[in-house]
Scaffold this active site. Structure first.
Site: not given
Length: 493
Positions: A166, A299, A473, A265
Site C-alpha cells: 500500500n 493500517c 519505526e 507493524e
C-alpha cells in the site's frame, strides 16, 4: 533508472527503463528458476511489466551475501553511511516524478498522492542520514564506585525486511534507512503486487553508494519460499515486517526459533471519536484525511467513526458531501482524487463488507457500489446507522468506506474505541483540552491524532500496541530497533 525530465516521459517509458531482476551481492540477475511474474495496473487491468520470481535458492544466496558483508559494513564510518543516505535522499527527490509514475501505475493511487509519498519516503532517508552519526553510548560507575562500565551500541546484524503493497516506497525507505544508518546488512522482500517501486529504490541506493551485499532484494510470488529460508538460516538476526497480524504472528513464531529481534507493524482498526464540542469543519476534514488517504488502504485508516449523537447526522451529511464530489478514475489522469483498489480480491472484500452492513440495517448516505468501468474501483461511501455486529466494525475495511456510528457519553466512546484486538492509531476531535488529554490517555493505541487525521511523520515513533505490533519505526527511537547494547566492565583505578 534514467533521471530524464519525467514530464517528457510516459509511465510506460519510465517502467520500461527499470531493472526487474533480483539484486544479490551487488549484481542484478534472473531467478534460479528463470521464472517471472506479471505486474498489473489496477486501473486498467493491463500487464505493465514482468519481474524475476525468486525462490529458495535465490533466498539462500541473498542471505549468505548479507551475512558475508555484515562485518565490513558494520565497521564503515558512521559519516560514510550518513552520506550514502543523504545522496539517496537527493536522488529520490530528483526523480520524484518518475517514481510517482511507477507507483501510480502498479498500485493505483492518484499521481499527486504518489508524489506526496515519494517526498514522505525521502524524509526517512534524510532523517536517518542524520541519526547515523548520533549513535551514542554511555559511561557509568557501579553503585559501590569500584567498576566502570563503558556502554556502546552495535548493529544487530543481517536483517529480514518485508514490506506491504500500500505504501511501496515509504515502507521500503522506513525499514532500509535505519538499517543502513545502524550498519546492518539486509535481505528485502517487497510485496508481489507492487515490486517495481521497491526495485527502483534499490537501484537508487546502489547509485548512492550502498556496497555489494549490504542490500539484497528478492521479489517473489511465493513469500514463504523466500522468507522462511531467511528466518531459519541462522544468519539473520532481526526481522522487520509490515502487514497483517496473521502473518506477523507466523513470523514471530519463526523468529523465536533463533531468538531474533522483531519489529512488527501489523493491522489496525482505527477509531475516530468526534465529540459534540468539536469544530465540525475540522472534524470532517480530519476524518476525511484519516479515511481517504490511499483510498482507505492504510493500517492507520479511519475504520470506525463514532460521533456524539447530537451532531452525528450533521457530521454524516457533511462527510458525504465531501466524499461525493471526489473524482474517481485512473490515477495517471489529470484531476483524479480517488484511484482503484489494488486487486480484485480487495474490491470483493469491500463490496462484501458494505453489503453485509446494509443487510444489517445501515443506510448508504453516498456511494455504496462500484462504478461501471474497467479497473478495481469502488465509489467513496458513507454509511450511517451501522449495526455494531456488522463485519466492517471488526475487520479492516481497506477501502473508501466510512461507517458513522452515534454515541452518547464520553465513557461509551472510550469503550467503543477500545473494543478491538488492534491498537495502532486513533483519532480524537474536541475543543475541550481536559477531555483531549483524558480521552487520549484512555485510548488503547500507539498513536493518537488530536484534531488531525494524519499521524505519520518520519520524526515520530510510528507503531502500535496489542495485536497491532511490536517496536517503533521512525523518530529518535527508530534506529534503536537495529542496534544492540553492549557494555565493557573494568575495575576503576
Amino acid at each position: 533508472m534514467n533521471a530524464q525530465d519525467p514530464a517528457s516521459r510516459t509511465a510506460s517509458e519510465v517502467i520500461s527503463g527499470l531493472i526487474t531482476g533480483l539484486l544479490i551481492d551487488g549484481a542484478w540477475g534472473e531467478s534460479a528458476s528463470g521464472a517471472r511474474f506479471e505486474v498489473i495496473n489496477p486501473a486498467t487491468e493491463e500487464v505493465i511489466a514482468t519481474v524475476a520470481d525468486g525462490g529458495p535458492e535465490d533466498a539462500r544466496r541473498a542471505i549468505e551475501a548479507a551475512g558475508c558483508a555484515q562485518a565490513d559494513w558494520a565497521r564503515t564510518a558512521p559519516r560514510e553511511r550518513s552520506e550514502i543516505l543523504r545522496r539517496a535522499f537527493d536522488l529520490v527527490m530528483a526523480r520524484q516524478g518518475e517514481l510517482a509514475l511507477i507507483m501510480t501505475s502498479e498500485m493505483g493511487k492518484p499521481l499527486a498522492e504518489a508524489k506526496g509519498e515519494v517526498a514522505y519516503a525521502a524524509e526517512f532517508l534524510r532523517w536517518f542520514s542524520e541519526e547515523a552519526v548520533r549513535i551514542g553510548g554511555d559511561q557509568v560507575l557501579s553503585g559501590d564506585g569500584k567498576t566502570r562500565f563503558m556502554v556502546s551500541q552495535q548493529p544487530v546484524g543481517p536483517c529480514v525486511l518485508v514490506t506491504p503493497w500500500n505504501f511501496p516506497l515509504a515502507m521500503g525507505a522506513r525499514k532500509v534507512a535505519p538499517a543502513i544508518a545502524a550498519g546492518c546488512t539486509m535481505v528485502f522482500k517487497p510485496a508481489e503486487l507492487t515490486p517495481l517501486t521497491s526495485l527502483a529504490l534499490a537501484d537508487i541506493l546502489l547509485e548512492a553508494g550502498v556496497p555489494a551485499g549490504v542490500l539484497n532484494i528478492v521479489c517473489t510470488t511465493d513469500a514463504g519460499s523466500v522468507v522462511e529460508p531467511w528466518m531459519s538460516s541462522g544468519i539473520a538476526r532481526k526481522v522487520s515486517f509490515t502487514g497483517s497480524t496473521a502473518v506477523g504472528v507466523k513470523l514471530l513464531e519463526q523468529a523465536s526459533q533463533h531468538v531474533m529481534r522483531s519489529s512488527m507493524e501489523l493491522g489496525g482498526n482505527a477509531p475516530v471519536l468526534v465529540f459534540e464540542d468539536a469544530d465540525l469543519d475540522v472534524a470532517v476534514e480530519g476524518a476525511f484525511a484519516a479515511k481517504m488517504r490511499n483510498m482507505g488502504e492504510a493500517c492507520t485508516a479511519a475504520n470506525r467513526i463514532y460521533v456524539q449523537r447530537s451532531v452525528a447526522d450533521e457530521f454524516s451529511r457533511r462527510l458525504a458531501q465531501r466524499l461525493d464530489i471526489l473524482a474517481v478514475g485512473d490515477g495517471l489522469d489529470e484531476g483524479i482524487q480517488v484511484g482503484p483498489l489494488v486487486e480484485p480480491k480487495a474490491l470483493r472484500k469491500v463490496e462484501d463488507l458494505v453489503d453485509d452492513a446494509v443487510q444489517r440495517g445501515a443506510e448508504v448516505v453516498c456511494g455504496g457500489s462500484r462504478p461501471d468501468r474497467p479497473g478495481y474501483f469502488f465509489s467513496p461511501t458513507v454509511l450511517s446507522g451501522v449495526d455494531p455486529s456488522s463485519r466492517l466494525m471488526s475487520e479492516e475495511i481497506f477501502g473508501p468506506v466510512a461507517p458513522v456510528i452515534p454515541f452518547d457519553t464520553e465513557e461509551e466512546a472510550i469503550a467503543l474505541a477500545n473494543d478491538t484486538a488492534w491498537g495502532l492509531s486513533g483519532y480524537l476531535f474536541t475543543r475541550d483540552l481536559e477531555r483531549a488529554f483524558r480521552v487520549g490517555d484512555a485510548m488503547e493505541v500507539g498513536m493518537v491524532g488530536l484534531n488531525t487525521g494524519i499521524v505519520s511523520n518520519p520524526a515520530a515513533p510510528f507503531g502500535g500496541i496489542k495485536a497491532s505490533g511490536l517496536g517503533r519505526e521512525g523518530g529518535r527511537v527508530g534506529i534503536d530497533e537495529f542496534l544492540e547494547t553492549k557494555y565493557m566492565a573494568m575495575p576503576r583505578g
